[in-house]
Write a protein that holds these residues in place. Structure first.
Motif, short mmCIF file in Angstrom:
data_model
loop_
_atom_site.label_atom_id
_atom_site.label_comp_id
_atom_site.label_asym_id
_atom_site.label_seq_id
_atom_site.Cartn_x
_atom_site.Cartn_y
_atom_site.Cartn_z
N HIS A 308 1.04 -1.15 -0.23
CA HIS A 308 0.01 0.04 0.02
C HIS A 308 0.99 1.32 0.02
CE1 HIS A 308 -3.08 2.85 1.14
NE2 HIS A 308 -3.85 1.96 0.95
N ALA A 309 0.44 2.12 -0.84
CA ALA A 309 1.22 3.28 -0.89
C ALA A 309 1.40 4.26 0.42
CB ALA A 309 0.51 4.44 -1.80
N SER A 310 0.18 3.82 1.68
CA SER A 310 0.19 4.46 2.81
C SER A 310 0.82 3.49 3.91
CB SER A 310 -1.07 5.00 3.10
OG SER A 310 -1.48 6.11 1.96
N ALA A 311 1.43 2.66 3.33
CA ALA A 311 1.93 1.59 4.52
C ALA A 311 2.65 2.15 5.51
CB ALA A 311 2.43 0.34 3.59
N ASP A 312 3.27 3.20 5.07
CA ASP A 312 4.13 3.93 6.17
C ASP A 312 3.28 4.99 7.03
OD1 ASP A 312 3.86 5.70 4.26
OD2 ASP A 312 6.30 6.21 4.07
N SER A 313 2.07 5.25 6.75
CA SER A 313 1.21 6.12 7.64
C SER A 313 1.22 5.73 9.02
CB SER A 313 -0.16 5.83 7.03
OG SER A 313 -1.10 6.53 8.18
N PRO A 314 1.29 6.71 10.24
CA PRO A 314 1.48 6.30 11.53
C PRO A 314 0.13 5.64 12.03
CG PRO A 314 1.07 8.73 10.82
CD PRO A 314 1.59 8.04 9.62
N LEU A 315 -0.95 5.53 11.25
CA LEU A 315 -2.05 4.88 11.45
C LEU A 315 -2.37 3.63 10.79
CD1 LEU A 315 -4.50 8.09 11.71
CD2 LEU A 315 -3.21 6.94 13.71
N ALA A 316 -1.30 3.25 9.93
CA ALA A 316 -1.68 2.07 9.13
C ALA A 316 -2.01 0.84 9.98
CB ALA A 316 -0.33 1.71 8.38
N ASP A 317 -3.01 0.01 9.46
CA ASP A 317 -3.61 -1.06 10.00
C ASP A 317 -4.29 -0.85 11.30
OD1 ASP A 317 -2.50 -2.82 7.79
OD2 ASP A 317 -0.68 -2.79 8.96
N TYR A 318 -4.95 0.49 11.40
CA TYR A 318 -5.61 0.73 12.61
C TYR A 318 -4.91 0.48 13.98
CZ TYR A 318 -9.32 0.54 9.08
OH TYR A 318 -10.11 0.70 7.96
N ILE A 323 3.18 3.14 19.85
CA ILE A 323 2.29 2.77 21.04
C ILE A 323 2.26 1.29 20.97
CG2 ILE A 323 0.07 2.79 22.16
CD1 ILE A 323 -0.37 5.51 21.05
N SER A 324 2.87 0.88 22.03
CA SER A 324 2.95 -0.88 22.10
C SER A 324 1.93 -1.45 22.61
CB SER A 324 4.19 -1.28 22.92
OG SER A 324 4.08 -0.60 24.14
N ASP A 325 1.06 -0.89 23.30
CA ASP A 325 -0.16 -1.53 23.98
C ASP A 325 -1.17 -1.64 22.75
OD1 ASP A 325 -2.81 -1.24 25.21
OD2 ASP A 325 -1.76 -2.31 26.62
N ALA A 326 -1.72 -3.00 22.48
CA ALA A 326 -2.36 -3.03 21.20
C ALA A 326 -3.83 -2.49 21.47
CB ALA A 326 -2.62 -4.57 21.04
N ARG A 327 -4.49 -2.69 22.81
CA ARG A 327 -5.90 -2.27 22.95
C ARG A 327 -5.73 -0.68 22.99
NH1 ARG A 327 -9.80 -4.19 26.28
NH2 ARG A 327 -8.45 -5.91 27.22
N LEU A 328 -4.80 0.31 23.47
CA LEU A 328 -4.62 1.62 23.33
C LEU A 328 -4.32 1.85 21.94
CD1 LEU A 328 -4.45 4.30 24.98
CD2 LEU A 328 -2.21 3.79 25.40
N SER A 329 -3.53 1.37 21.43
CA SER A 329 -3.23 1.68 20.09
C SER A 329 -4.18 1.81 18.90
CB SER A 329 -2.03 0.86 19.32
OG SER A 329 -1.58 1.32 18.17
#
Length: 373
Positions: A308-318, A323-329
């Motif tokens: 994806h062209a936006s694969a390096d987006s800071p919000l990629a893959d939701y 932020i390491s905590d999966a729930r918080l992220s």
């Protein structure tokens, strides 16, 4: 059913982009007739709500999940033209911010997920409400059926596009059977979510539901001892059809006409609901691949998938980067997505409404601006 980059070849992707652009242009014109001061903010909320619920993948079969497409929901709540724009805004935000759905495939996604679902569902919905009794139950039943059919219709449309422009050589008959089969199951979930949501809005503000406007009746006035129809600006009585009564559940006084009441409370409730769904409930969504992903993996459609062209987006893959905590992220990404979608969507719909050329009556008079499209 978000199509990634690499599934469809360049010529067909460009052609789909032209179709999508034409549909959006037509919808921008049509939405001017559907939107007014009350429904424009609601349209932005509908887009944000669809974004939130699309994060809630639900299991439909062994190793497969599904999520709301939203075309039927948007079309019935705010109108078919506005519905196309709602889903298109969601797809645009998902593609740019979250790397969900390819950017080169944006035209394909808008055509399949916004245009096909909206046109099919609203056409079927209007046909059903015309032949069924004029009741709230009829609207709910029509909504359920329309939403159910819209999902396999979208799967059929994708299969047709893939048959013309697919980048891998796979048996189209098997793909068609798999796509329609799994999306029939997903359609059941779509139908339940859509019917419950439309029913909830009708229960408190039937005057704001585009698909229920045909259930309004003229106000009768006694003139010279005879009952006559009031002017077209009469108060809608869809609330009576819905069995809620005037002013029910809105904070307005019992004598306040439905069309004169502000939708602010409904908007705030809907926004909070969307934030909770995206920010908290989404953590418990199914992690299984959705219908298209599963079929693509099983039949080799995904062999030429591109990054994806936006694969390096800071919000990629939701998720929020760093932020390491999966729930918080995930929760924070969902909240950001809802906020961004409601902001962009509301801005678009407010601009569309502003382009109307003074041919709409002020909603304070009780007129049903926009009518049925």
């Amino acid at each position: 059913m978000h199509v990634p980059d690499g599934f469809i070849d360049v010529p067909v992707s460009v052609a789909a982009g032209v179709v999508a652009a034409g549909a959006v242009a037509v919808s921008l014109r049509g939405a001017r007739r559907e939107l007014d001061e009350r429904t424009a903010p609601l349209a932005g909320l509908v887009a944000a709500f669809i974004f939130a619920v699309q994060m809630l993948n639900f299991p439909v079969a062994a190793g497969t999940s599904g999520h709301l497409l939203g075309g039927a929901l948007a079309a019935i709540l705010v109108g078919p033209y506005t519905g196309v724009l709602c889903v298109s805004v969601v797809l645009l935000m998902q593609g740019i911010l979250f790397a969900d759905g390819g950017l080169t495939a944006l035209g394909v996604n808008i055509t399949v997920m916004a245009v096909v679902t909206t046109v099919v569902s609203y056409t079927l919905f209007r046909g059903l409400v015309k032949v069924l009794p004029r009741t709230r139950r009829s609207v709910t039943v029509s909504t359920f059926v329309a939403a159910l059919v819209s999902v396999p219709a979208a799967a059929l449309a994708f299969t047709g596009i893939y048959a013309v422009g697919g980048t891998t050589d796979v048996p189209i008959g098997k793909v068609l059977t798999a796509m329609v089969g799994v999306h029939l199951l997903i359609g059941i979930g779509e139908a339940v979510i859509t019917a419950l949501t439309v029913g909830a809005v009708i229960a408190v503000r039937p005057d704001l539901v585009h698909g229920a406007r045909g259930l309004t009746a003229p106000l009768k006035l006694r003139v010279g001892g005879e009952l006559v129809d009031a002017a077209p600006a009469a108060v809608p009585v869809a609330a009576a059809v819905a069995g809620t009564g005037t002013g029910a559940g809105t904070g307005a006084g019992p004598g306040t006409p439905a069309a004169a009441r502000s939708p602010r409370r409904l908007w705030a409730t809907g926004l909070v609901t969307a934030l909770v769904l995206a920010g908290f409930v989404s953590f418990y969504a199914s992690a299984d691949p959705d219908g298209l992903e599963k079929v693509a993996a099983d039949h080799g459609i995904d062999r030429k998938t591109e990054e994806h062209a936006s694969a390096d987006s800071p919000l990629a893959d939701y998720g929020v980067e760093d932020i390491s905590d999966a729930r918080l992220s995930g929760g924070l990404a969902g909240v950001i997505g809802v906020g961004a979608t409601v902001a962009v969507g509301s801005g678009v719909f407010w601009a569309v409404r502003r382009r109307r050329h003074g041919n709409a009556v002020s909603p304070s008079t009780g007129s049903a601006v926009g009518g049925n499209a």
